[in-house]
Design an enzyme around this catalytic site. Sequence first.
Site, PDB file in Angstrom:
ATOM      1  N   HIS A 262      43.508 -10.297 -23.980  1.00 48.06           N
ATOM      2  CA  HIS A 262      42.414 -11.504 -23.838  1.00 48.06           C
ATOM      3  C   HIS A 262      41.059 -10.979 -23.566  1.00 48.06           C
ATOM      4  O   HIS A 262      40.757  -9.969 -23.477  1.00 48.06           O
ATOM      5  CB  HIS A 262      42.570 -12.148 -22.523  1.00 48.06           C
ATOM      6  CG  HIS A 262      42.178 -13.663 -22.598  1.00 48.06           C
ATOM      7  ND1 HIS A 262      40.805 -13.909 -22.233  1.00 48.06           N
ATOM      8  CD2 HIS A 262      42.814 -14.866 -23.083  1.00 48.06           C
ATOM      9  CE1 HIS A 262      40.426 -15.182 -22.332  1.00 48.06           C
ATOM     10  NE2 HIS A 262      41.699 -15.711 -22.703  1.00 48.06           N
ATOM     11  N   ASP A 313      49.379 -17.899 -24.018  1.00 46.88           N
ATOM     12  CA  ASP A 313      50.394 -18.393 -25.244  1.00 46.88           C
ATOM     13  C   ASP A 313      51.723 -17.708 -25.134  1.00 46.88           C
ATOM     14  O   ASP A 313      52.502 -17.750 -25.951  1.00 46.88           O
ATOM     15  CB  ASP A 313      49.650 -17.856 -26.506  1.00 46.88           C
ATOM     16  CG  ASP A 313      48.593 -18.811 -26.960  1.00 46.88           C
ATOM     17  OD1 ASP A 313      47.249 -18.414 -27.203  1.00 46.88           O
ATOM     18  OD2 ASP A 313      48.769 -20.184 -26.938  1.00 46.88           O
TER      19      ASP A 313
HETATM   20  C1  SDX Z   1      43.627 -17.733 -26.565  1.00 47.06           C
HETATM   21  O1  SDX Z   1      38.991 -16.995 -25.442  1.00 47.06           O
HETATM   22  C2  SDX Z   1      39.747 -17.779 -24.833  1.00 47.06           C
HETATM   23  O2  SDX Z   1      39.632 -18.047 -23.887  1.00 47.06           O
HETATM   24  C3  SDX Z   1      41.106 -17.964 -25.528  1.00 47.06           C
HETATM   25  C4  SDX Z   1      42.160 -18.600 -24.857  1.00 47.06           C
HETATM   26  C5  SDX Z   1      41.896 -20.227 -24.449  1.00 47.06           C
HETATM   27  O3  SDX Z   1      42.372 -20.736 -23.537  1.00 47.06           O
HETATM   28  O4  SDX Z   1      40.905 -20.714 -25.233  1.00 47.06           O
HETATM   29  O5  SDX Z   1      42.549 -18.054 -23.725  1.00 47.06           O
HETATM   30  C6  SDX Z   1      43.445 -18.924 -25.765  1.00 47.06           C
HETATM   31  O6  SDX Z   1      43.412 -17.609 -27.642  1.00 47.06           O
HETATM   32  C7  SDX Z   1      44.659 -16.501 -25.989  1.00 47.06           C
HETATM   33  C8  SDX Z   1      44.830 -15.246 -26.852  1.00 47.06           C
HETATM   34  C9  SDX Z   1      45.712 -15.658 -27.789  1.00 47.06           C
HETATM   35  N1  SDX Z   1      45.651 -14.663 -28.954  1.00 47.06           N
HETATM   36  C10 SDX Z   1      46.823 -13.854 -28.945  1.00 47.06           C
HETATM   37  O7  SDX Z   1      47.649 -13.634 -28.215  1.00 47.06           O
HETATM   38  C11 SDX Z   1      46.440 -12.742 -30.196  1.00 47.06           C
HETATM   39  C12 SDX Z   1      46.934 -11.371 -29.671  1.00 47.06           C
HETATM   40  N2  SDX Z   1      45.885 -10.992 -28.947  1.00 47.06           N
HETATM   41  C13 SDX Z   1      44.805 -10.064 -29.420  1.00 47.06           C
HETATM   42  O8  SDX Z   1      44.593 -10.185 -30.795  1.00 47.06           O
HETATM   43  C14 SDX Z   1      43.409  -9.894 -28.508  1.00 47.06           C
HETATM   44  O9  SDX Z   1      43.888  -9.380 -27.264  1.00 47.06           O
HETATM   45  C15 SDX Z   1      42.761 -10.886 -28.456  1.00 47.06           C
HETATM   46  C16 SDX Z   1      42.052 -11.534 -29.881  1.00 47.06           C
HETATM   47  C17 SDX Z   1      43.098 -12.255 -27.714  1.00 47.06           C
HETATM   48  C18 SDX Z   1      41.262 -10.464 -27.768  1.00 47.06           C
HETATM   49  O10 SDX Z   1      41.048  -9.353 -28.461  1.00 47.06           O
HETATM   50  P1  SDX Z   1      39.566  -8.541 -28.375  1.00 47.06           P
HETATM   51  O11 SDX Z   1      38.896  -8.948 -27.115  1.00 47.06           O
HETATM   52  O12 SDX Z   1      38.915  -8.788 -29.601  1.00 47.06           O
HETATM   53  O13 SDX Z   1      40.066  -7.064 -28.317  1.00 47.06           O
HETATM   54  P2  SDX Z   1      40.392  -6.204 -29.313  1.00 47.06           P
HETATM   55  O14 SDX Z   1      41.331  -6.899 -30.454  1.00 47.06           O
HETATM   56  O15 SDX Z   1      39.036  -5.475 -29.789  1.00 47.06           O
HETATM   57  O16 SDX Z   1      41.461  -5.230 -28.752  1.00 47.06           O
HETATM   58  C19 SDX Z   1      41.103  -4.120 -27.716  1.00 47.06           C
HETATM   59  C20 SDX Z   1      42.206  -3.226 -27.781  1.00 47.06           C
HETATM   60  C21 SDX Z   1      42.448  -2.576 -29.159  1.00 47.06           C
HETATM   61  O17 SDX Z   1      43.017  -1.383 -28.978  1.00 47.06           O
HETATM   62  P3  SDX Z   1      42.214  -0.277 -29.791  1.00 47.06           P
HETATM   63  O18 SDX Z   1      42.314  -0.533 -31.345  1.00 47.06           O
HETATM   64  O19 SDX Z   1      40.772  -0.412 -29.134  1.00 47.06           O
HETATM   65  O20 SDX Z   1      43.059   1.108 -29.301  1.00 47.06           O
HETATM   66  O21 SDX Z   1      43.288  -3.721 -27.163  1.00 47.06           O
HETATM   67  C22 SDX Z   1      44.442  -3.859 -28.173  1.00 47.06           C
HETATM   68  C23 SDX Z   1      43.542  -3.549 -29.417  1.00 47.06           C
HETATM   69  O22 SDX Z   1      44.460  -2.876 -30.532  1.00 47.06           O
HETATM   70  N3  SDX Z   1      44.938  -5.037 -28.302  1.00 47.06           N
HETATM   71  C24 SDX Z   1      46.232  -5.339 -28.670  1.00 47.06           C
HETATM   72  C25 SDX Z   1      46.336  -6.585 -28.540  1.00 47.06           C
HETATM   73  N4  SDX Z   1      45.302  -7.146 -27.712  1.00 47.06           N
HETATM   74  C26 SDX Z   1      44.308  -6.202 -27.867  1.00 47.06           C
HETATM   75  N5  SDX Z   1      47.087  -4.519 -29.111  1.00 47.06           N
HETATM   76  C27 SDX Z   1      48.339  -4.951 -29.266  1.00 47.06           C
HETATM   77  N6  SDX Z   1      48.542  -6.389 -29.051  1.00 47.06           N
HETATM   78  C28 SDX Z   1      47.529  -7.022 -28.697  1.00 47.06           C
HETATM   79  N7  SDX Z   1      47.808  -8.457 -28.458  1.00 47.06           N
END
Ligand code: SDX
Length: 376
Positions: A262, A313
């Site tokens: 998140h 989710d």
């Molecule tokens: C919702 O914003 C809100 O409030 C949203 C929400 C709401 O109620 O409105 O809470 C609802 O959208 C929840 C999130 C649903 N999405 C997912 O579950 C999709 C999977 N999650 C990721 O894509 C990610 O965690 C995000 C998009 C939610 C947040 O990502 P960020 O803050 O942009 O972080 P990032 O993608 O830059 O990741 C940071 C690090 C990375 O590692 P490095 O490449 O730096 O080594 O964490 C890793 C990422 O690879 N990482 C993940 C991951 N989430 C972050 N690695 C594997 N799986 C994941 N899900």
Amino acid sequence: MSTVGKAGLEDVVVSTSDICFIDGREGRLLYRGFDIDDLVEQSSFEEVVFLLWQGHLPTRKELDAHVKAIRATANRKLPPKMIAILRALPRKTTPMEVVRTGVSALSAFDPDAADNSRDASIRKAMRVTAQLPTLVAAWERIRRGKAPIAPNPKLSTAANFLYMMTGKKPTPLAEQTFDVALTLHADHEFNASTFAARVTAATLSDLHSAIVAAIGALKGPLHGGANEQVMLMVEKIGSPERAESFIKKALAEKARIMGFGHRVYRVEDPRAKHLRRLASELGQQVGDMSAVRILDTVGREVTAEKKIYPNVDLYSGAAYAAMGIPTDQFTPIFAMSRVAGWIAHVLEQHANNRLIRPRSEYTGPTRATYVPIEQR
Ligand code: SDX
């Protein structure tokens, strides 16, 4: 001009708001100051809608009037011509495309569409919030070649949706579970879809347009679309015994695991524990705990390996699937709930507005010389 912030506006505070507070370190979520844990235990989705829009809990008289309005057939029903529009869509149209198209079309039938006054906006808010479940359920019936089921004003928002989807009144557990799921998804500060709504409202565009912008943002798999992707992963894993090897392989391949991580929470999303409990209760009731067991194993491995935690989710789809709801209806259900939050933010934006217009740091060429095409 200030320096460029982190990519994706990470940690950038764009304005103040009285609606929702998230403590990303402690894993706390408040709607108008009330903790989500208290609202789940003691409130209802319909009361939370009032709280988000009006800024305070309703008196008994206020709640009765609000519930009567949000359940009224006059607010829930779709204009007859809307059904013709839905029937004109290809059957393969996804439910989220129908939600986006449907809300846009509803503005054409709304007598207050162009009026941004608070009174008109509250009337539109009541209609759109009451119509969205009818729209989602109507498409479910139409795409299956069945006639839509008319809303039942005697039923709560949660029970009426499940009734319009299946033709049967839900069990008290299913109604309570679905009502809690709607409460949990109702608002979440300046998430991507809510910010899209505020940017649109800030141009003094109308409520329907702001909601359509938000729906477009929610549709993405990095946001609201994740719950659908989680259940597709569960189906791919197939059984709890295969979960550990599946997720270890996915992590080794650096895959992005839906339902985890998140932008704000640095610990488990406070909504996840409630949705896991609901998914478990319903799974026990239907005698199938496999989805929950798969997700528990996936969660253990992902958190251990990546130190990222379950978000809202992860378990929501398992709860909806246990109620017989098709996977591609999970994000429309998210929209049916979050529309309450989007509307609260549009009302707040319109009440004290300034156009939202950030800058970019230009990194392209400067003083390019135009070369006639014959010389290129
Ligand atoms: C919702 O914003 C809100 O409030 C949203 C929400 C709401 O109620 O409105 O809470 C609802 O959208 C929840 C999130 C649903 N999405 C997912 O579950 C999709 C999977 N999650 C990721 O894509 C990610 O965690 C995000 C998009 C939610 C947040 O990502 P960020 O803050 O942009 O972080 P990032 O993608 O830059 O990741 C940071 C690090 C990375 O590692 P490095 O490449 O730096 O080594 O964490 C890793 C990422 O690879 N990482 C993940 C991951 N989430 C972050 N690695 C594997 N799986 C994941 N899900």
